[in-house]
Enzyme design. Structure first.
Site, PDB file in Angstrom:
ATOM      1  N   LYS A 136       2.105  -3.938   6.702  1.00  0.00           N
ATOM      2  CA  LYS A 136       2.331  -3.746   5.134  1.00  0.00           C
ATOM      3  C   LYS A 136       4.076  -3.592   5.284  1.00  0.00           C
ATOM      4  CE  LYS A 136      -1.527  -4.374   3.152  1.00  0.00           C
ATOM      5  NZ  LYS A 136      -1.765  -5.774   2.600  1.00  0.00           N
TER       6      LYS A 136
ATOM      7  N   SER B 160       0.807  -1.279   0.037  1.00  0.00           N
ATOM      8  CA  SER B 160      -0.031  -0.015   0.003  1.00  0.00           C
ATOM      9  C   SER B 160       0.899   1.258  -0.282  1.00  0.00           C
ATOM     10  CB  SER B 160      -0.871  -0.103   1.353  1.00  0.00           C
ATOM     11  OG  SER B 160      -1.427   1.377   1.554  1.00  0.00           O
TER      12      SER B 160
ATOM     13  N   TYR C  31      -1.952  -1.866  11.106  1.00  0.00           N
ATOM     14  CA  TYR C  31      -2.413  -2.280   9.812  1.00  0.00           C
ATOM     15  C   TYR C  31      -1.042  -1.787   8.959  1.00  0.00           C
ATOM     16  CZ  TYR C  31      -3.880  -1.843   5.174  1.00  0.00           C
ATOM     17  OH  TYR C  31      -3.967  -1.744   3.540  1.00  0.00           O
TER      18      TYR C  31
HETATM   19  N1  UFG Z   1     -13.208  10.269   3.648  1.00  0.00           N
HETATM   20  C1  UFG Z   1     -14.552  11.289   3.995  1.00  0.00           C
HETATM   21  N2  UFG Z   1     -15.425  10.752   4.453  1.00  0.00           N
HETATM   22  C2  UFG Z   1     -15.781   9.330   4.404  1.00  0.00           C
HETATM   23  C3  UFG Z   1     -14.522   8.285   4.302  1.00  0.00           C
HETATM   24  C4  UFG Z   1     -13.339   8.904   3.898  1.00  0.00           C
HETATM   25  O1  UFG Z   1     -14.223  12.394   4.006  1.00  0.00           O
HETATM   26  O2  UFG Z   1     -16.651   9.012   5.172  1.00  0.00           O
HETATM   27  C5  UFG Z   1     -12.025  10.887   3.045  1.00  0.00           C
HETATM   28  C6  UFG Z   1     -10.951  10.558   4.000  1.00  0.00           C
HETATM   29  O3  UFG Z   1     -10.766  11.691   4.709  1.00  0.00           O
HETATM   30  C7  UFG Z   1      -9.762  10.606   2.789  1.00  0.00           C
HETATM   31  C8  UFG Z   1     -10.264  10.100   1.483  1.00  0.00           C
HETATM   32  O4  UFG Z   1     -11.796  10.261   1.936  1.00  0.00           O
HETATM   33  O5  UFG Z   1      -9.167  11.918   2.819  1.00  0.00           O
HETATM   34  C9  UFG Z   1     -10.238   8.597   1.208  1.00  0.00           C
HETATM   35  O6  UFG Z   1     -10.522   7.876   2.481  1.00  0.00           O
HETATM   36  P1  UFG Z   1     -10.304   6.335   2.458  1.00  0.00           P
HETATM   37  O7  UFG Z   1     -10.926   5.763   3.910  1.00  0.00           O
HETATM   38  O8  UFG Z   1     -11.361   5.885   1.472  1.00  0.00           O
HETATM   39  O9  UFG Z   1      -9.129   6.048   2.186  1.00  0.00           O
HETATM   40  P2  UFG Z   1      -7.658   6.250   2.805  1.00  0.00           P
HETATM   41  O10 UFG Z   1      -6.926   6.966   1.680  1.00  0.00           O
HETATM   42  O11 UFG Z   1      -7.774   6.869   4.182  1.00  0.00           O
HETATM   43  O12 UFG Z   1      -7.221   4.766   3.277  1.00  0.00           O
HETATM   44  C10 UFG Z   1      -6.700   3.967   2.174  1.00  0.00           C
HETATM   45  C11 UFG Z   1      -6.953   2.480   2.546  1.00  0.00           C
HETATM   46  C12 UFG Z   1      -6.392   2.007   3.763  1.00  0.00           C
HETATM   47  C13 UFG Z   1      -4.875   2.442   3.636  1.00  0.00           C
HETATM   48  C14 UFG Z   1      -4.594   3.987   3.344  1.00  0.00           C
HETATM   49  C15 UFG Z   1      -3.165   4.114   3.125  1.00  0.00           C
HETATM   50  O13 UFG Z   1      -8.435   2.366   2.628  1.00  0.00           O
HETATM   51  O14 UFG Z   1      -6.604   0.525   3.799  1.00  0.00           O
HETATM   52  O15 UFG Z   1      -5.312   4.188   2.182  1.00  0.00           O
HETATM   53  O16 UFG Z   1      -2.690   3.525   2.326  1.00  0.00           O
HETATM   54  F1  UFG Z   1      -4.232   2.324   5.095  1.00  0.00           F
END
Ligand code: UFG
Length: 345
Positions: free
Chosen positions: A158, A127, A154
């Site tokens: 990785k 990741s 988590y």
């Molecule tokens: N977000 C919102 N509202 C929500 C959900 C997400 O505003 O209800 C925003 C988050 O703040 C972030 C973006 O949308 O800015 C993406 O969020 P995700 O949770 O979809 O993805 P992340 O980038 O935070 O996380 C992903 C993977 C994880 C991994 C991470 C880093 O889901 O497993 O990338 O690699 F750890």
């Protein structure tokens, strides 16, 4: 003769789409999954898409004896793609040992069994979390950017797993590996026969968007609008899951059929940084469906901005993300409609 690939976590989101692409590229696939976060019907969906039913074994990769029985049964496994892992960032903070056990023991079992059964290629699903928040000079992020201390157990699994694989390959064992560092996978197969099925309230943005559009959730909260980005919301690199799946086929061809370095790392992203606000806006435009949303406080542990420099994957792996964001978002919506039609949610 056809080559056989063991896909751990093959009934999961990325695993199922990768199984489809492997079959369509001419590989036989054996899926191993403990169904802890997926269900066996996914195998039917894969068969409906490709016309070929992959072999399926309900086995936990932490159970070495059961795993070994799979290697013994399908004698000629050539390569492994290892997806099976616990992946909820928040849960990993609450249950770190569960995460360290699940994610490292399964890897150790697979690596130990590989030479015993003559398996030569190993693709690991890593990741962009390993880069943490890259500094300004390191954006878009390349594979050479420094690895930063993980923000969650988590994320740490990785990093640790990448190190375990590296040390094992360097020990001179007759195995080659490609580590794929994914950015944010989204969407579903265009057939809507397979897709993402999160348990309970989704943590990830796109399932939350589609469930809000469907009326399953009242309101999407956009976490933070005071970041140092053009519209104040976080930036990510959203990669269509079918494009991501295809990167695994390229990686497998590379480790099994080409004379390359024993271990290589590739970013799997589009090279396009998109803000959370833009995602919601593009979703509404692509589907014609309104999403009820508002701004909320920042989510703890969120990275402000990260997106890939995918040049190495483009030039060396011979893979490129093909799909536009709107297309990927449309498939996510089509899948959500399918779930409603089937009465799943
Ligand atoms: N977000 C919102 N509202 C929500 C959900 C997400 O505003 O209800 C925003 C988050 O703040 C972030 C973006 O949308 O800015 C993406 O969020 P995700 O949770 O979809 O993805 P992340 O980038 O935070 O996380 C992903 C993977 C994880 C991994 C991470 C880093 O889901 O497993 O990338 O690699 F750890």
């Amino acid at each position: 003769m056809k080559q056989t690939i063991l896909v751990t976590g093959g009934t999961g989101f990325i695993g199922s789409h990768t199984t489809v692409e492997l079959q369509q590229a001419g590989y036989d696939v054996v899926i191993v999954d403990n169904l802890s976060n997926s269900n066996a019907e996914v195998v039917d969906g894969i068969e409906q898409i490709t016309g070929i039913r992959p072999a399926f074994e309900q086995v936990d990769c932490c159970d070495k004896q059961a795993l070994e029985a799979v290697f013994a049964k399908y004698k000629n496994i050539n390569g492994i793609i290892h997806f099976a892992a616990s992946k909820a960032v928040g849960e990993s903070v609450e249950k770190p040992l569960l995460y360290y056990r699940n994610n490292t023991v399964s890897l150790l079992n697979l690596l130990e069994l590989m030479p015993v059964y003559g398996v030569k290629g190993f693709i690991f699903s890593s990741s962009c979390t390993v880069y943490g928040q890259p500094s300004k000079e390191n954006l878009p992020v390349t594979e050479d950017a420094p690895i930063q201390e993980a923000c969650s157990p988590y994320g740490n699994t990785k990093q640790i797993n990448e190190e375990i694989i590296r040390d094992y390959i360097h020990s001179g064992v007759n195995i080659k590996s490609v580590i794929l560092r994914y950015f944010n996978p989204i969407g579903a197969h265009p057939s809507a026969l397979i897709g993402e099925l999160p348990n309970g309230v989704p943590n990830n943005l796109i399932p939350f968007v589609t469930q809000t559009a469907m009326g399953i959730r009242n309101e999407l909260k956009i976490f933070g609008n005071d970041y140092d980005t053009p519209d104040g919301t976080c930036i990510r690199d959203y990669i269509y899951v079918v494009d991501l799946a295809k990167a695994h086929v390229k990686a497998m061809q590379r480790v099994l059929d080409m004379d390359t370095e024993p271990i290589e790392y590739f970013n799997v992203g589009t090279g396009r940084g998109v803000s959370t606000y833009e995602v919601v806006d593009k979703f509404e435009k692509a589907t014609g469906v309104k999403v009820n949303w508002s701004y909320a406080a920042r989510r703890e542990g969120d990275i402000e901005k990260v997106w890939a420099n995918p040049d190495k994957a483009n030039n060396v792996l011979g893979w490129k993300a093909e799909s536009e964001l709107e297309e990927a978002l449309s498939t996510a919506w089509k899948w959500q409609l399918k779930l409603r039609e089937k009465g799943v949610m």
